[in-house]
Scaffold this active site. Structure first.
Site, PDB file in Angstrom:
ATOM      1  N   SER A 191       0.832  -1.217   0.000  1.00 15.48           N
ATOM      2  CA  SER A 191       0.000   0.000   0.000  1.00 15.48           C
ATOM      3  C   SER A 191       0.861   1.260   0.000  1.00 15.48           C
ATOM      4  O   SER A 191       0.482   2.282  -0.572  1.00 15.48           O
ATOM      5  CB  SER A 191      -0.949   0.000   1.195  1.00 15.48           C
ATOM      6  OG  SER A 191      -0.249   0.185   2.406  1.00 15.48           O
ATOM      7  N   ASN A 198      13.340   4.324   4.529  1.00 16.04           N
ATOM      8  CA  ASN A 198      12.419   3.312   5.059  1.00 16.04           C
ATOM      9  C   ASN A 198      11.252   4.013   5.738  1.00 16.04           C
ATOM     10  O   ASN A 198      11.410   5.096   6.317  1.00 16.04           O
ATOM     11  CB  ASN A 198      13.150   2.427   6.074  1.00 16.04           C
ATOM     12  CG  ASN A 198      12.241   1.337   6.643  1.00 16.04           C
ATOM     13  OD1 ASN A 198      11.549   0.647   5.903  1.00 16.04           O
ATOM     14  ND2 ASN A 198      12.217   1.218   7.957  1.00 16.04           N
ATOM     15  N   HIS A 219       8.543   3.480   8.761  1.00 11.53           N
ATOM     16  CA  HIS A 219       8.376   2.636   9.944  1.00 11.53           C
ATOM     17  C   HIS A 219       7.108   3.082  10.672  1.00 11.53           C
ATOM     18  O   HIS A 219       6.923   4.298  10.889  1.00 11.53           O
ATOM     19  CB  HIS A 219       9.596   2.752  10.857  1.00 11.53           C
ATOM     20  CG  HIS A 219       9.526   1.871  12.062  1.00 11.53           C
ATOM     21  ND1 HIS A 219       9.755   0.512  12.007  1.00 11.53           N
ATOM     22  CD2 HIS A 219       9.211   2.153  13.352  1.00 11.53           C
ATOM     23  CE1 HIS A 219       9.592  -0.003  13.221  1.00 11.53           C
ATOM     24  NE2 HIS A 219       9.268   0.970  14.052  1.00 11.53           N
TER      25      HIS A 219
HETATM   26  C1  GRF Z   1       3.241  -0.724   6.998  1.00 11.24           C
HETATM   27  O1  GRF Z   1       2.738  -0.408   8.274  1.00 11.24           O
HETATM   28  C2  GRF Z   1       4.717  -0.397   6.959  1.00 11.24           C
HETATM   29  O2  GRF Z   1       5.057   0.692   7.786  1.00 11.24           O
HETATM   30  C3  GRF Z   1       5.324  -1.648   7.483  1.00 11.24           C
HETATM   31  O3  GRF Z   1       4.581  -2.668   6.810  1.00 11.24           O
HETATM   32  C4  GRF Z   1       3.207  -2.247   6.766  1.00 11.24           C
HETATM   33  C5  GRF Z   1       2.563  -2.666   5.468  1.00 11.24           C
HETATM   34  O4  GRF Z   1       3.060  -1.861   4.475  1.00 11.24           O
HETATM   35  N1  GRF Z   1       6.734  -1.705   7.217  1.00 11.24           N
HETATM   36  P1  GRF Z   1       2.541  -1.993   2.939  1.00 11.24           P
HETATM   37  O5  GRF Z   1       1.013  -1.947   2.950  1.00 11.24           O
HETATM   38  O6  GRF Z   1       3.026  -3.320   2.437  1.00 11.24           O
HETATM   39  O7  GRF Z   1       3.140  -0.815   2.261  1.00 11.24           O
END
Ligand code: GRF
Length: 215
Positions: A13, A107, A109
């Site tokens: 996402s 990154n 976080h």
């Molecule tokens: C998010 O909360 C990110 O901060 C963490 O993984 C989660 C999912 O991220 N590292 P995404 O939907 O795959 O971008």
């Protein structure tokens, strides 16, 4: 135009948020490559939908994680990537990738570092019963979520919150500050000096203490 490479392991996402900002003309960069370490990552579908080259690199096919990251670095270099973005990438990138892209890996976080580094940060925040949490974009160094902080954004945490409700609230802000950090980098406005990341054009401390104004 800044060449960006994205690493993801899951839903993607945050990767989608970058795609959307580029498509809307608000982020002047080209996403040259998505690398995933998980063949089932939904991020792959997102790349296909937007004709972005995607590579699945299986860590198990390499004798060591260092050699895996050498392969990752080679593929990124082969496409002239100038900024590497870890967008929901679940591995700690090794020294070899950090050395290959010094000050050029970001990154996202889901916590206000240095609080709650590592995995399950949202659960750590719930368990600690903090009143404020949030998310952080930082440059990646050899540590675990220890690199210089670029932007942070905060959300309230209530006693009724669960890991799910907090994660959803934080994720919405992740999708804003990650593209913003990339935009600032693309505009050459991020200056790293030791641990300090100065954002040019955002001089007053108050303005930057949370994060620069999100467009
Ligand atoms: C998010 O909360 C990110 O901060 C963490 O993984 C989660 C999912 O991220 N590292 P995404 O939907 O795959 O971008």
């Amino acid at each position: 135009m800044l060449n960006v490479g994205v690493l993801a392991s899951g839903s993607g996402s945050n990767f989608q948020a970058i795609i959307d900002e580029v498509a809307a003309g608000r982020l002047n960069c080209q996403i040259k490559l998505l690398i995933v370490d998980n063949p089932n990552a939904y991020a792959i579908e997102r790349a296909k939908r937007h004709s972005i080259e995607c590579l699945y690199i299986n860590p198990d096919e390499f004798p060591t994680e260092d050699i895996f990251f050498i392969k990752v670095a080679m593929e990124l270099r082969a496409r002239d990537v100038e900024l590497v973005v870890l967008a929901g990438f679940m591995r700690i990138v090794g020294k070899l990738l950090v050395d290959a892209f010094p000050g050029k890996i970001m990154n996202i976080h889901p916590a206000l570092l240095p609080s709650f580094p590592g995995l399950y940060s949202q659960k750590q925040a719930i368990d600690y019963s903090v009143k404020i949490s949030g998310c952080t974009v930082h440059f990646v160094d050899e540590g675990v979520d220890t690199g210089p902080v670029i932007i942070q954004a905060a959300v309230p945490v209530s006693p009724e919150d669960t890991e799910k409700t907090l994660s959803e609230r934080i994720l919405k802000l992740e999708h804003k500050i990650l593209p913003e950090a990339i935009r600032l980098y693309a505009e050459g406005r991020l200056k790293i000096k030791g641990r300090v990341v100065k954002i040019e054009g955002c001089e007053t401390r108050n303005e930057c203490i949370i994060n620069p104004p999100l467009r």
